[in-house]
Motif scaffolding. Structure first.
Motif, short mmCIF file in Angstrom:
data_model
loop_
_atom_site.label_atom_id
_atom_site.label_comp_id
_atom_site.label_asym_id
_atom_site.label_seq_id
_atom_site.Cartn_x
_atom_site.Cartn_y
_atom_site.Cartn_z
N MET A 1 -64.50 45.90 8.43
CA MET A 1 -62.90 46.07 7.57
C MET A 1 -63.03 44.96 6.83
O MET A 1 -63.45 43.94 7.01
CB MET A 1 -62.15 45.54 8.72
CG MET A 1 -60.56 46.42 7.65
SD MET A 1 -59.14 46.94 8.28
CE MET A 1 -59.43 48.27 9.13
N LYS A 2 -63.51 44.99 5.35
CA LYS A 2 -63.42 44.26 4.25
C LYS A 2 -62.08 43.84 3.64
O LYS A 2 -61.33 44.13 3.52
CB LYS A 2 -64.69 44.95 3.35
CG LYS A 2 -65.85 45.04 3.03
CD LYS A 2 -66.85 45.89 2.55
CE LYS A 2 -67.64 45.98 2.85
NZ LYS A 2 -69.10 47.09 1.93
N GLY A 3 -62.44 42.70 3.38
CA GLY A 3 -61.29 42.41 2.64
C GLY A 3 -61.66 40.37 1.56
O GLY A 3 -62.49 40.41 1.73
N LEU A 4 -60.61 40.19 0.76
CA LEU A 4 -60.78 39.42 0.51
C LEU A 4 -60.04 38.05 0.54
O LEU A 4 -58.44 38.42 1.28
CB LEU A 4 -60.36 39.20 -1.40
CG LEU A 4 -61.54 40.32 -1.98
CD1 LEU A 4 -60.65 40.14 -3.55
CD2 LEU A 4 -62.11 40.28 -2.48
N ILE B 1 -54.02 38.65 11.52
CA ILE B 1 -54.65 39.29 10.64
C ILE B 1 -55.07 40.69 10.69
O ILE B 1 -54.97 42.16 10.76
CB ILE B 1 -55.62 39.06 10.12
CG1 ILE B 1 -54.98 37.91 8.60
CG2 ILE B 1 -56.32 39.65 8.58
CD1 ILE B 1 -55.19 36.71 7.94
N ALA B 2 -56.12 40.13 12.40
CA ALA B 2 -56.45 41.63 12.27
C ALA B 2 -55.87 42.72 13.51
O ALA B 2 -55.81 43.82 13.61
CB ALA B 2 -57.70 40.91 13.60
N LYS B 3 -54.66 41.80 14.23
CA LYS B 3 -54.02 42.95 15.31
C LYS B 3 -52.91 43.62 14.57
O LYS B 3 -52.98 44.99 14.60
CB LYS B 3 -53.41 41.76 16.11
CG LYS B 3 -52.00 42.50 16.71
CD LYS B 3 -51.43 41.91 17.69
CE LYS B 3 -49.78 42.48 18.41
NZ LYS B 3 -49.44 41.39 19.13
N ILE C 1 -65.20 39.18 5.51
CA ILE C 1 -63.97 38.21 4.30
C ILE C 1 -64.64 37.65 3.34
O ILE C 1 -66.41 37.26 3.63
CB ILE C 1 -62.99 37.84 5.21
CG1 ILE C 1 -62.64 38.02 6.46
CG2 ILE C 1 -62.55 36.98 3.55
CD1 ILE C 1 -61.76 37.18 6.92
N GLN C 2 -64.60 38.11 1.98
CA GLN C 2 -65.35 37.54 0.94
C GLN C 2 -64.09 36.46 0.43
O GLN C 2 -63.42 36.98 0.10
CB GLN C 2 -65.81 38.52 -0.22
CG GLN C 2 -66.62 38.37 -1.14
CD GLN C 2 -66.82 39.26 -2.37
OE1 GLN C 2 -66.29 40.67 -2.09
NE2 GLN C 2 -67.01 38.66 -4.13
N CYS C 3 -65.25 35.52 0.39
CA CYS C 3 -64.33 34.17 -0.15
C CYS C 3 -64.09 34.45 -2.04
O CYS C 3 -65.52 33.51 -2.72
CB CYS C 3 -64.85 33.38 0.06
SG CYS C 3 -63.25 31.66 -0.45
N VAL C 4 -63.28 34.58 -2.80
CA VAL C 4 -63.40 34.50 -3.91
C VAL C 4 -62.13 33.03 -5.19
O VAL C 4 -61.05 32.95 -4.00
CB VAL C 4 -63.09 35.35 -4.91
CG1 VAL C 4 -64.07 36.56 -4.54
CG2 VAL C 4 -61.90 35.89 -4.62
N CYS C 5 -62.84 33.07 -6.01
CA CYS C 5 -61.63 32.14 -6.53
C CYS C 5 -60.67 32.65 -7.52
O CYS C 5 -61.47 33.77 -8.25
CB CYS C 5 -62.31 30.86 -7.39
SG CYS C 5 -63.35 29.42 -6.38
N GLY D 1 -62.78 35.42 11.30
CA GLY D 1 -62.76 37.53 11.25
C GLY D 1 -64.39 38.12 11.33
O GLY D 1 -64.20 39.10 11.60
N LYS D 2 -64.97 37.03 11.13
CA LYS D 2 -67.23 37.87 11.89
C LYS D 2 -66.68 38.37 13.39
O LYS D 2 -67.12 39.86 13.67
CB LYS D 2 -68.48 37.11 11.30
CG LYS D 2 -67.97 37.12 9.78
CD LYS D 2 -69.81 36.17 9.80
CE LYS D 2 -69.89 36.31 8.56
NZ LYS D 2 -70.97 34.81 8.65
N GLU D 3 -66.30 37.86 14.22
CA GLU D 3 -65.53 38.06 15.67
C GLU D 3 -64.90 38.60 15.15
O GLU D 3 -64.91 39.40 16.84
CB GLU D 3 -65.25 36.52 16.34
CG GLU D 3 -66.02 35.00 16.10
CD GLU D 3 -65.06 34.59 16.44
OE1 GLU D 3 -64.27 33.59 16.89
OE2 GLU D 3 -66.11 33.10 16.22
#
Length: 286
Positions: free
Chosen positions: A1-4, A279-281, A33-37, A26-28
Motif C-alpha cells: 500500500m503506497k502513500g506520501l 495508520i496501518a490499522k 511511504i515516499q517522503c516528499v517536500c 511503514g515497511k514493517e
C-alpha cells in the motif's frame, strides 16, 4: 500500500531522522511511504477533476498521505480525491490558526484565558479590553515562535510596527506563567503527557530551553482531553494546557505536526512506531 509523507523543506531538514523512522516502520507494516517536500508539489483542477503533482509528475495510485506540512488546503485536496489523510484537513485547519483553535475549544466549554483577535488595519491599540502586560501571538505561529509579551502600549505599537501582519491574537497573561502540560494523542487516544516549565521565560517550550518532566494526568484532566477528542478525531496531535495559580488546566493550543522528542526523552514512548501502527490499522479498517 503506497502513500506520501509530506513536509515543508525546512521542517524536513530538522526532522530527517524522524521521517526515516516513519518510512522504516511503514515497511514493517507493509506500507510503502515516499517522503516528499511541499515545495516540490503542485495541485490544481481541470475538467477531469483534481490533481496533485510531485516534481512535475502526477500523483497516482496512492492510498494515504501523512501530512506534516500544517497546510489544510493540501490535506483537503487529497481528501477530495478520495485519499485518506493523517491528520485530517479539519484537524490541520483548526490547529494551525490559534483563533480557530480557541473558537473550537471554547465552543466545547473548555476554560480559556481572555482572548481576542486584533486587526491592526482597523483596530486601535486603545481598544484592548484587558490590562498590560499581555501576550501577543501570531495566529499561525508554532513551537513558541512569534509569541511576545508586551508590557505597555508603546511596546505593543512597536511590535505592530515592525511585524507587518494582517491579524494577531492577544491574550491576557496568566498569573502563573512559564508552566504548561502537553498531552500527546495518537489514534485519538492519550499516549503520554509532560510538564514543561521555565524560570527565565513566560514560554515553557522545550525547544526554547524550557525544562521538562513526566506528568500523570488526573481523571478530570484526562476528561478535558477526551471531550475534545469526542468532537475532533485526531490521528496525532499535542494538546497544550496552561496551569494556573490554582493548579487548574486552562486550554492553550492544539499542535498539529507535533514533535515528541520530550516524550521520548522522558518516557521512551516511540511515537513514530505508534503512529505507523495507527495508520496501518486505520487503512485496514477503511
Amino acid at each position: 500500500m503506497k502513500g506520501l509523507l509530506i513536509y515543508k523543506r525546512e521542517d524536513y531538514e530538522k526532522n530527517i531522522s524522524y521521517a526515516k523512522m516513519l518510512v522504516d516502520y511503514g515497511k514493517e507494516e507493509g506500507l510503502e511511504i515516499q517522503c516528499v517536500c511541499f515545495e516540490d508539489m503542485q495541485m490544481g483542477m481541470d475538467q477531469a477533476g483534481l490533481w496533485v503533482m510531485v516534481e512535475e509528475e502526477r500523483v497516482q495510485a496512492i492510498a494515504f498521505v501523512i501530512n506534516r506540512t500544517r497546510e489544510s488546503i493540501l490535506g483537503k485536496q487529497f481528501e477530495q480525491m478520495g485519499i485518506r489523510v493523517f491528520n485530517s484537513s479539519e484537524v490541520t485547519y483548526i490547529a494551525n490558526h490559534k483563533g480557530y483553535t480557541h473558537q473550537f475549544a471554547s465552543g466545547l466549554g473548555m476554560k480559556a484565558l481572555q482572548t481576542m483577535m486584533f486587526y491592526p488595519r482597523f483596530m486601535d491599540t486603545t481598544s484592548v479590553p484587558f490590562d498590560y502586560p499581555f501576550v501577543v501571538k501570531s495566529p499561525e505561529g508554532h513551537g513558541g515562535n512569534e509569541v511576545f509579551k508586551v508590557e505597555n502600549r508603546l511596546q505593543f505599537e512597536e511590535l505592530l510596527g515592525c511585524c507587518d501582519k494582517e491579524e494577531w491574537l492577544i491574550q491576557e497573561l496568566c498569573k502563573h506563567v512559564g508552566e504548561d502540560v502537553r498531552v500527546f494523542v495518537i489514534g485519538n487516544e492519550i499516549v503520554g503527557a509532560i510538564r514543561r516549565y521555565s524560570k527565565v521565560d513566560f514560554r515553557a517550550n522545550y525547544c526554547l530551553g524550557g525544562q521538562i518532566e513526566s506528568y500523570t494526568l488526573k481523571v478530570e484532566q484526562e476528561e478535558l482531553v477526551r471531550n475534545l477528542l469526542r468532537h475532533l478525531k485526531c490521528d496525532y496531535v499535542g494538546v497544550d494546557f496552561i496551569i494556573d495559580e490554582k493548579g487548574e488546566f486552562i486550554f492553550n493550543e492544539l499542535e498539529d505536526a507535533v514533535g515528541s522528542r520530550s516524550l521520548y526523552t522522558l518516557q521512551k514512548v516511540d511515537t513514530a512506531k505508534l503512529y505507523i501502527l495507527h495508520i496501518a490499522k486505520a487503512l485496514q479498517m477503511s
